[in-house]
Design a protein around this motif. Structure first.
Motif, mmCIF file in Angstrom:
data_model
loop_
_atom_site.group_PDB
_atom_site.id
_atom_site.type_symbol
_atom_site.label_atom_id
_atom_site.label_comp_id
_atom_site.label_asym_id
_atom_site.label_seq_id
_atom_site.Cartn_x
_atom_site.Cartn_y
_atom_site.Cartn_z
ATOM 1 N N PRO A 21 25.968 45.776 39.893
ATOM 2 C CA PRO A 21 25.160 46.997 39.812
ATOM 3 C C PRO A 21 23.900 46.886 39.784
ATOM 4 O O PRO A 21 23.123 47.678 40.197
ATOM 5 N N ALA A 22 23.260 46.198 38.725
ATOM 6 C CA ALA A 22 21.886 46.181 38.215
ATOM 7 C C ALA A 22 21.179 45.890 39.506
ATOM 8 O O ALA A 22 19.944 46.243 39.724
ATOM 9 N N SER A 23 21.527 44.753 40.609
ATOM 10 C CA SER A 23 20.844 44.190 41.698
ATOM 11 C C SER A 23 20.559 45.433 42.500
ATOM 12 O O SER A 23 19.660 45.268 43.463
ATOM 13 N N VAL A 24 21.273 46.552 42.621
ATOM 14 C CA VAL A 24 21.197 47.675 43.499
ATOM 15 C C VAL A 24 21.012 48.931 43.034
ATOM 16 O O VAL A 24 20.720 50.162 43.538
ATOM 17 N N GLY A 25 20.415 48.955 41.574
ATOM 18 C CA GLY A 25 19.995 49.886 40.862
ATOM 19 C C GLY A 25 20.922 50.979 40.404
ATOM 20 O O GLY A 25 20.927 52.076 40.166
ATOM 21 N N VAL A 26 22.272 50.456 40.471
ATOM 22 C CA VAL A 26 23.231 51.415 39.893
ATOM 23 C C VAL A 26 23.411 51.093 38.394
ATOM 24 O O VAL A 26 23.635 50.004 37.828
ATOM 25 N N PRO A 27 23.226 52.162 37.627
ATOM 26 C CA PRO A 27 23.354 52.342 36.133
ATOM 27 C C PRO A 27 24.909 51.674 35.747
ATOM 28 O O PRO A 27 25.789 51.933 36.254
ATOM 29 N N VAL A 28 24.822 50.939 34.750
ATOM 30 C CA VAL A 28 26.022 50.298 34.244
ATOM 31 C C VAL A 28 26.403 50.898 32.816
ATOM 32 O O VAL A 28 25.341 50.799 31.668
ATOM 33 N N GLY A 29 27.668 51.469 32.726
ATOM 34 C CA GLY A 29 28.056 51.994 31.587
ATOM 35 C C GLY A 29 28.635 51.070 30.695
ATOM 36 O O GLY A 29 29.275 49.788 31.033
ATOM 37 N N ALA A 30 28.965 51.408 29.155
ATOM 38 C CA ALA A 30 29.304 50.444 28.338
ATOM 39 C C ALA A 30 30.894 50.265 28.638
ATOM 40 O O ALA A 30 31.418 49.350 28.288
ATOM 41 N N ARG A 31 31.511 51.323 29.370
ATOM 42 C CA ARG A 31 32.966 51.036 29.447
ATOM 43 C C ARG A 31 33.595 50.518 30.824
ATOM 44 O O ARG A 31 34.692 50.482 31.274
ATOM 45 N N ARG A 32 32.441 49.916 31.648
ATOM 46 C CA ARG A 32 32.844 49.511 32.882
ATOM 47 C C ARG A 32 33.522 48.217 32.972
ATOM 48 O O ARG A 32 33.581 47.124 32.276
ATOM 49 N N ARG A 33 34.520 48.012 33.783
ATOM 50 C CA ARG A 33 35.631 46.962 33.603
ATOM 51 C C ARG A 33 35.410 45.982 34.785
ATOM 52 O O ARG A 33 36.047 45.120 34.789
ATOM 53 N N VAL A 34 34.579 46.134 35.731
ATOM 54 C CA VAL A 34 34.461 45.519 36.738
ATOM 55 C C VAL A 34 33.215 44.802 36.991
ATOM 56 O O VAL A 34 32.056 45.525 36.378
ATOM 57 N N SER A 35 32.706 43.631 37.290
ATOM 58 C CA SER A 35 31.182 43.343 37.453
ATOM 59 C C SER A 35 30.759 43.303 38.730
ATOM 60 O O SER A 35 29.416 43.743 38.637
ATOM 61 N N GLY A 36 31.476 43.587 39.480
ATOM 62 C CA GLY A 36 30.976 44.161 40.996
ATOM 63 C C GLY A 36 30.619 45.631 41.331
ATOM 64 O O GLY A 36 30.947 46.492 40.131
ATOM 65 N N LEU A 37 30.608 46.057 42.469
ATOM 66 C CA LEU A 37 30.411 47.482 42.631
ATOM 67 C C LEU A 37 31.769 48.001 42.912
ATOM 68 O O LEU A 37 32.741 47.646 43.295
ATOM 69 N N ARG A 38 32.039 49.293 42.410
ATOM 70 C CA ARG A 38 33.060 50.070 42.565
ATOM 71 C C ARG A 38 33.026 50.652 44.329
ATOM 72 O O ARG A 38 31.954 50.827 44.553
ATOM 73 N N ARG A 39 34.196 51.138 44.786
ATOM 74 C CA ARG A 39 34.133 51.472 46.197
ATOM 75 C C ARG A 39 33.113 52.580 46.215
ATOM 76 O O ARG A 39 32.406 52.955 47.145
ATOM 77 N N GLU A 40 33.170 53.652 45.273
ATOM 78 C CA GLU A 40 32.588 54.788 45.513
ATOM 79 C C GLU A 40 31.018 54.615 45.098
ATOM 80 O O GLU A 40 30.191 55.057 45.910
ATOM 81 N N GLU A 41 30.727 53.632 44.610
ATOM 82 C CA GLU A 41 29.359 53.187 44.534
ATOM 83 C C GLU A 41 28.873 52.634 45.895
ATOM 84 O O GLU A 41 27.762 52.868 46.332
ATOM 85 N N LEU A 42 29.450 51.706 46.558
ATOM 86 C CA LEU A 42 29.320 51.205 47.599
ATOM 87 C C LEU A 42 29.130 52.214 48.839
ATOM 88 O O LEU A 42 28.260 52.320 49.630
ATOM 89 N N ALA A 43 30.090 53.278 48.739
ATOM 90 C CA ALA A 43 30.086 54.126 49.670
ATOM 91 C C ALA A 43 28.751 54.864 49.606
ATOM 92 O O ALA A 43 28.048 55.268 50.627
ATOM 93 N N GLN A 44 28.288 55.072 48.271
ATOM 94 C CA GLN A 44 27.311 55.986 48.365
ATOM 95 C C GLN A 44 25.802 55.315 48.791
ATOM 96 O O GLN A 44 25.085 55.789 49.393
ATOM 97 N N LEU A 45 25.834 54.137 48.345
ATOM 98 C CA LEU A 45 24.641 53.221 48.803
ATOM 99 C C LEU A 45 24.496 53.191 50.449
ATOM 100 O O LEU A 45 23.623 53.165 50.670
#
Length: 283
Positions: A20-44
């Motif tokens: 997420p950091a590499s594409v400017g997506v904020p990372v929350g404390a409760r994030r469970r995955v290291s990569g992008l979520r589907r909704e994040e990629l769709a938005q990008l």
């Protein structure tokens, strides 16, 4: 193992590799995955979450070039991976059955190999089978004449025959290049049952292959340096050039040449002299 031509599996694998950091997506404390979520990629990429989900699940077919380009940009794909993404999406333009891609090498190509006595040259197919080679190549690659034709496959040699065949000097780089090449071939020849069987065999018998295949990197190395370790002449670096045959057979001509007036040139000259005293090398 997923289908070799599975667009959804490719998207899912590459999505997991984008932080997420590499594409400017904020990372929350409760994030469970290291990569992008589907909704994040769709938005990008500027597509709906529902449409992207259907793409990844194989429920949406023939996405537009604009959508594919947007996904490629969001996933930070390089040109080979972007082209691979487009190939996987062209489901309506699949190649003919494998019988249209014979493994026989035309006599004229064998004559070309024989006309290159001063450096290694060989013909590979998309599965990395060594279909034909000249004498220097036969000695450079682990004494190919001593191997049954069915075993003359670069991918098998790299991943399954490391103890006997210590040819490649830069082992991990070679393994990564080999898997990336097979991944590219999977997009070019999605209906090739023999290629699918090869990937399945290597995935089962070699853990590192399975890990690299899962990363879904795609690369076609057309030219560049390649380092070898040969029991007859030691370590040397040769320049590889790759020429894809224009007949659609999936075959390619590989040449390996040294830097002029170098120690590598002297080593290769010794190898070619040894090759000249042996019998004919051919697949």
């Amino acid at each position: 193992m997923d289908d070799l031509g599975d667009l959804g599996a490719f998207l899912q694998s590459r999505r997991a590799q984008v932080t997420p950091a590499s594409v400017g997506v904020p990372v929350g404390a409760r994030r469970r995955v290291s990569g992008l979520r589907r909704e994040e990629l769709a938005q990008l990429a500027g597509v709906s979450v529902d449409y992207y989900t259907r793409l990844e699940q194989g429920r949406a077919t023939q996405p537009s070039e604009q959508v594919l380009d947007a996904l490629a940009r969001a996933l930070r794909l390089d040109e080979p991976a972007r082209d691979h993404l487009h190939r996987l999406a062209r489901l309506g333009n699949r190649r003919p059955p494998l019988s249209h891609y014979p493994n026989e090498v035309r006599p004229q190509l064998r004559q070309i190999l024989d006309a290159m006595p001063d450096f290694p040259a060989l013909i590979l197919n998309h599965r990395m089978d060594m279909l034909a080679y000249n004498k220097p190549a036969g000695l450079l690659y682990c004494d190919l004449d001593s191997m049954p034709p069915a075993e003359r496959n670069l991918a098998r040699m790299v991943f399954l025959d490391a103890e006997r065949c210590q040819t490649y000097f830069d082992g991990e780089s070679c393994r990564a290049d080999t898997v990336a090449h097979l991944r590219h071939a999977a997009g070019e020849f999605p209906d090739d049952a023999e290629l699918a069987a090869l990937v399945g065999e290597l995935s089962i018998r070699n853990r590192r292959f399975s890990e690299l295949w899962g990363a879904a990197h795609v690369r076609v190395r057309s030219h560049g340096p390649k380092r070898f370790r040969n029991p007859l002449i030691g370590v040397l670096t040769l320049h590889q050039e790759r020429f894809v045959l224009p007949d659609g057979s999936g075959q390619e001509l590989i040449t390996l040449t040294p830097e002029p007036d170098s120690a590598d040139a002297d080593s290769l000259r010794l190898l070619t002299n040894l090759a000249a005293t042996t019998g004919r090398s051919d697949a």
